[in-house]
Design an enzyme around this catalytic site. Structure first.
Site, PDB file in Angstrom:
ATOM      1  N   THR A 253     -20.599  23.760  19.689  1.00 19.26           N
ATOM      2  CA  THR A 253     -22.091  23.224  19.832  1.00 19.26           C
ATOM      3  C   THR A 253     -22.698  23.354  21.088  1.00 19.26           C
ATOM      4  O   THR A 253     -23.602  22.772  21.534  1.00 19.26           O
ATOM      5  CB  THR A 253     -22.005  21.502  19.653  1.00 19.26           C
ATOM      6  OG1 THR A 253     -21.199  20.958  20.737  1.00 19.26           O
ATOM      7  CG2 THR A 253     -21.574  21.399  18.133  1.00 19.26           C
ATOM      8  N   ALA A 254     -22.131  24.253  21.941  1.00 20.13           N
ATOM      9  CA  ALA A 254     -22.810  24.898  23.147  1.00 20.13           C
ATOM     10  C   ALA A 254     -23.744  25.988  23.175  1.00 20.13           C
ATOM     11  O   ALA A 254     -24.937  25.804  22.729  1.00 20.13           O
ATOM     12  CB  ALA A 254     -21.619  25.367  24.269  1.00 20.13           C
ATOM     13  N   ARG A 255     -23.204  27.181  23.389  1.00 20.64           N
ATOM     14  CA  ARG A 255     -24.289  28.394  23.271  1.00 20.64           C
ATOM     15  C   ARG A 255     -23.418  29.573  22.503  1.00 20.64           C
ATOM     16  O   ARG A 255     -22.119  29.573  22.751  1.00 20.64           O
ATOM     17  CB  ARG A 255     -24.760  28.835  24.489  1.00 20.64           C
ATOM     18  CG  ARG A 255     -25.766  27.996  25.090  1.00 20.64           C
ATOM     19  CD  ARG A 255     -27.128  27.779  23.987  1.00 20.64           C
ATOM     20  NE  ARG A 255     -28.325  27.122  24.507  1.00 20.64           N
ATOM     21  CZ  ARG A 255     -28.628  25.961  24.265  1.00 20.64           C
ATOM     22  NH1 ARG A 255     -27.716  25.105  23.475  1.00 20.64           N
ATOM     23  NH2 ARG A 255     -29.424  25.420  24.813  1.00 20.64           N
ATOM     24  N   ASP A 278     -22.681  25.420  15.541  1.00 17.37           N
ATOM     25  CA  ASP A 278     -24.020  24.984  15.605  1.00 17.37           C
ATOM     26  C   ASP A 278     -25.093  25.716  16.340  1.00 17.37           C
ATOM     27  O   ASP A 278     -26.187  25.865  16.217  1.00 17.37           O
ATOM     28  CB  ASP A 278     -24.096  23.664  16.063  1.00 17.37           C
ATOM     29  CG  ASP A 278     -25.516  22.940  16.154  1.00 17.37           C
ATOM     30  OD1 ASP A 278     -25.879  22.646  15.076  1.00 17.37           O
ATOM     31  OD2 ASP A 278     -26.138  22.483  17.108  1.00 17.37           O
ATOM     32  N   GLU A 283     -29.423  33.840  17.504  1.00 17.68           N
ATOM     33  CA  GLU A 283     -30.095  32.657  16.791  1.00 17.68           C
ATOM     34  C   GLU A 283     -31.203  32.749  16.416  1.00 17.68           C
ATOM     35  O   GLU A 283     -32.258  32.765  17.081  1.00 17.68           O
ATOM     36  CB  GLU A 283     -29.745  31.411  17.806  1.00 17.68           C
ATOM     37  CG  GLU A 283     -29.866  30.014  17.394  1.00 17.68           C
ATOM     38  CD  GLU A 283     -29.755  29.010  18.561  1.00 17.68           C
ATOM     39  OE1 GLU A 283     -30.474  27.963  18.441  1.00 17.68           O
ATOM     40  OE2 GLU A 283     -28.753  29.095  19.363  1.00 17.68           O
ATOM     41  N   HIS A 302     -28.389  24.593  14.795  1.00 20.14           N
ATOM     42  CA  HIS A 302     -28.825  23.874  16.152  1.00 20.14           C
ATOM     43  C   HIS A 302     -29.271  22.708  16.079  1.00 20.14           C
ATOM     44  O   HIS A 302     -30.540  22.325  16.684  1.00 20.14           O
ATOM     45  CB  HIS A 302     -29.697  25.045  16.827  1.00 20.14           C
ATOM     46  CG  HIS A 302     -29.661  24.711  18.259  1.00 20.14           C
ATOM     47  ND1 HIS A 302     -29.902  26.023  19.232  1.00 20.14           N
ATOM     48  CD2 HIS A 302     -29.280  23.619  19.233  1.00 20.14           C
ATOM     49  CE1 HIS A 302     -29.784  25.495  20.411  1.00 20.14           C
ATOM     50  NE2 HIS A 302     -29.454  24.148  20.501  1.00 20.14           N
ATOM     51  N   ALA A 304     -27.194  19.799  16.946  1.00 22.60           N
ATOM     52  CA  ALA A 304     -26.509  18.953  17.553  1.00 22.60           C
ATOM     53  C   ALA A 304     -27.344  18.035  18.684  1.00 22.60           C
ATOM     54  O   ALA A 304     -27.041  16.928  19.088  1.00 22.60           O
ATOM     55  CB  ALA A 304     -25.204  19.304  18.211  1.00 22.60           C
TER      56      ALA A 304
END
Length: 344
Positions: A253-255, A278, A283, A302, A304
């Site tokens: 859920t970071a990058r 996520d 992206e 994305h 979160a």
């Protein structure tokens, strides 16, 4: 005779749809009480005639996603600007390196408010992935009326469930620390990898400090919370994923920056790992990406971070910072040049 102090000029610059999400009646009232909002907002271009004029007038910039970058040239056209209140998390795009080299403008962030929904989402992802909920939901849909209902599905699968699961947190960031706090309410064993964190500091958080590779080999669940830095690019690759045990859960859920997605896809296609992404790279993923259809992969768009009414929490932090600035009080969440070395 009473003198009325002139309120500072507030420039709101962000994507067109954001003011409706960020600000309700109460938020607008608070802003109008302490600032004079420059009309024509939200601005998305500081180089157009209207945007340049607004920037020239501004004492305070209320920024978020879609705010133009404050380059050296643009700063030269903002002689009155004294504060940048960022109503989101990372200020990197709005305040690039040249901003810090040429400016003494106060910068604040709403990262503390952004961290909570991400941590909550991550905690929920850990719990639901531990139950393999998404796969079992799909099987239940496909097998409706044919039996196999309920908890009997997991009676002989010890990798299912959340009792005494070993969770490895990669990055003791705001979000990573909040996830640890949420996990402590259960029976999880928690480890953390962060090169800036001491063993004593990790213990105080309720976790055991480990180096990255031992943590990956130990964990039933790995959750990424590291920042975007040159040294974190693809910090999780084929070698790291191979260390994780069979049936382990990998959550990002970071990058996407942190993960070699070619290696991740290989690991996913093997069926050995359970994966929740996520924040993919790129992206969004291409429409023909195999990640969309793999049964052991949950791909979310994305979500979160703050959504819907959670945006008001970001606005509250930013407006509070503006109120404190106008009142001459110290900021709650300032950002300094040295912070950029470790911030997302």
């Amino acid at each position: 005779m009473t003198q009325h102090r002139t309120k500072p000029k507030l420039l709101i610059a962000m994507r067109d749809e954001l003011p409706e999400g960020f600000f309700g009646e109460d938020e607008w009232a608070r802003l109008n009480a302490v600032t004079d909002i420059i009309p024509g907002f939200p601005f998305t271009d500081f180089d157009s005639p209207a945007g340049a004029k607004a920037l020239e007038k501004a004492d305070i910039l209320l920024a978020a996603w879609g705010t133009p970058s404050l380059t050296k040239e643009r700063l030269s056209r903002a002689p009155k600007l004294k504060m940048l209140a960022y109503a989101a998390s990372s200020v990197r795009v709005v305040a690039p390196k040249e901003f810090w080299d040429t400016s003494d403008i106060l910068v604040t962030t709403a990262a503390s408010a952004m961290a909570l929904p991400v941590a909550e989402f991550t905690y929920a992802a850990i719990i639901l992935s531990g139950k393999d909920m998404f796969r079992l939901r799909d099987e239940h849909r496909a097998e409706r009326g044919t039996g196999g209902f309920g908890s009997r599905r997991g009676m002989n699968q010890p990798w299912l469930g959340n009792h005494r699961r070993k969770v490895g947190i990669v990055g003791a960031s705001r979000i990573g620390r909040l996830v640890i706090d949420l996990l402590k309410s259960g029976t999880f064993d928690i480890a953390v990898y962060d090169p800036y964190l001491s063993a004593d500091e990790a213990a105080a958080l309720g976790a055991t400090k480990m180096e990255l590779h031992p943590l990956l080999a130990w964990s039933d669940v790995v959750s990424l919370h590291a920042p975007i830095l040159p040294e974190t690019h693809h910090m999780i690759g084929a070698r790291e994923l191979a260390l994780m045990p069979d049936h382990a859960i990998f959550i990002n859920t970071a990058r996407g920056w942190l993960v070699d997605h070619a290696a991740l896809l290989s690991g996913a296609q093997s069926g050995r790992l359970r994966i929740l992404i996520d924040t993919p790279e790129p992206e969004p993923l291409p429409v023909d990406s195999p990640f969309y259809d793999l049964p052991n992969v949950v791909l979310t768009p994305h979500i979160a971070g703050a959504l819907g009414n959670e945006l008001r929490a970001l606005a509250d932090v930013a407006i509070t910072e503006i109120e404190r600035f106008v009142a001459g009080l110290s900021p709650l969440y300032p950002v300094h040049k040295q912070d950029m070395e470790r911030m997302a």
